[in-house]
Scaffold this active site. Sequence first.
Site, mmCIF file in Angstrom:
data_model
loop_
_atom_site.group_PDB
_atom_site.id
_atom_site.type_symbol
_atom_site.label_atom_id
_atom_site.label_comp_id
_atom_site.label_asym_id
_atom_site.label_seq_id
_atom_site.Cartn_x
_atom_site.Cartn_y
_atom_site.Cartn_z
ATOM 1 N N TRP A 102 11.764 29.711 49.836
ATOM 2 C CA TRP A 102 13.199 29.556 50.083
ATOM 3 C C TRP A 102 13.448 28.456 50.567
ATOM 4 O O TRP A 102 14.597 27.711 50.038
ATOM 5 C CB TRP A 102 13.683 30.732 50.509
ATOM 6 C CG TRP A 102 13.013 32.443 49.816
ATOM 7 C CD1 TRP A 102 12.214 32.967 49.831
ATOM 8 C CD2 TRP A 102 13.537 32.564 48.087
ATOM 9 N NE1 TRP A 102 11.777 33.870 48.657
ATOM 10 C CE2 TRP A 102 12.403 33.199 47.461
ATOM 11 C CE3 TRP A 102 14.354 31.323 47.876
ATOM 12 C CZ2 TRP A 102 12.963 34.093 46.182
ATOM 13 C CZ3 TRP A 102 15.097 31.740 46.092
ATOM 14 C CH2 TRP A 102 13.884 32.580 45.755
ATOM 15 N N ASP A 172 20.340 31.237 54.943
ATOM 16 C CA ASP A 172 20.204 32.280 53.979
ATOM 17 C C ASP A 172 19.373 33.508 54.868
ATOM 18 O O ASP A 172 18.918 33.773 55.433
ATOM 19 C CB ASP A 172 19.248 31.201 53.411
ATOM 20 C CG ASP A 172 18.678 32.167 52.072
ATOM 21 O OD1 ASP A 172 19.123 33.337 52.417
ATOM 22 O OD2 ASP A 172 17.905 31.348 51.346
ATOM 23 N N LYS A 196 17.803 43.337 48.675
ATOM 24 C CA LYS A 196 17.312 43.678 49.359
ATOM 25 C C LYS A 196 17.786 44.752 51.064
ATOM 26 O O LYS A 196 17.604 45.893 50.523
ATOM 27 C CB LYS A 196 16.271 42.015 49.868
ATOM 28 C CG LYS A 196 15.946 41.506 49.806
ATOM 29 C CD LYS A 196 16.574 40.287 49.389
ATOM 30 C CE LYS A 196 15.735 39.001 48.324
ATOM 31 N NZ LYS A 196 14.553 38.758 48.125
#
Length: 360
Positions: A102, A172, A196
């Site tokens: 990511w 992030d 999430k």
Amino acid sequence: MRRAYNFCAGPATLPESVLQQASDEMLNWRGSGMSVMEMSHRSDEFVAIAEAAEKDLRELAGVPDDYAVLFMQGGASSQFATVPLNLLGDRTSADYIDTGIWSQKAIAEARRYASVNVAASSRAGGYVDIPDQDEWQPDPHAAYLHYTPNETIGGLEFDFVPDSGDVPLVADMSSTILSRPLDVSRFGLIYAGAQKNIGPSGLVVVIVRRDLLGKARKETPTMMDYRVTADHGSMYNTPSTYSWYLAGLVFQWLKEQGGVTAMGETNARKARKLYGFIDRSDFYSNPIAPRFRSWMNVPFILADEALNGAFVRGAEERALLNLKGHRSVGGMRASIYNAMPEAGVDALIDYMTVFEKERA
Ligand code: PMP
């Protein structure tokens, strides 16, 4: 109806009581005669829902008043571009920390707009640990420093908040937000895709220090300009109303659970149990340095890869779903976000015990 334990990394399991409430309110939200999905975003009803969600998030995460909370769209990936477009200002470079897939995606997108300095990387060790901060090589002219506190695929999580000095720290937090207490004042900007720990995918929550607003480059799309979004209460256009409402229900649920402190204790216990079991077993293993093991995403491999298919099938028979690891790394991954009850982790460990006894 029996609900499965869903270990998907995202979209992820949501609290059952939240889904039940959404179901109860689906056709007629609190006597309004309408579903939330059908309401004008400018209506008093929806504005009240939106404001309550923001207020609850501020309370849960301890967001100081000099930070704006934005409910944006396009998922966390759109922030990979939105961040540089808004935060570079008159600078040309930004620092990024590479801890896995990511952060690499964020780096690749930022390179379209900025000269990226990878100030530290976990590459040398195979993405199983995080270099000490005194080994980092930040660029003194960087507009900001970006990192990924929890790598959802690798299962690598920071156990510290980097010190970026006067350079705004950007995180992030897609797969770790609200999983434990957080000092928001350490950050210039936090963003998190919702699917999430917050709610439905597509929604992305941004928490940004107000002095960082208003620096967007001229060519920044209006929809991606943080100041425009903040000035319009995240309603420059039609927001993702239903996702915002569901996020609000999740925030209420989190408050009922005792907030992020209580949630952090439960999450620590869940993670300890699962890693403890993996470490005691000769059949399962997790490669991450113990200090940096993710509380939310637990990748593990079986001693015999040929048994992966049987493992996943057996799990599905017990209603333990989505344990197959990310396609890029293989193996297994159990995502155990806030909404995964401890009983789900226990059920997984029971199954892993039986599978090992029968197959190892
Ligand atoms: N960052 C992290 C850490 C993620 O886990 C994900 C999604 N799994 C993303 C970014 C991308 O999110 P989205 O799909 O909402 O763009």
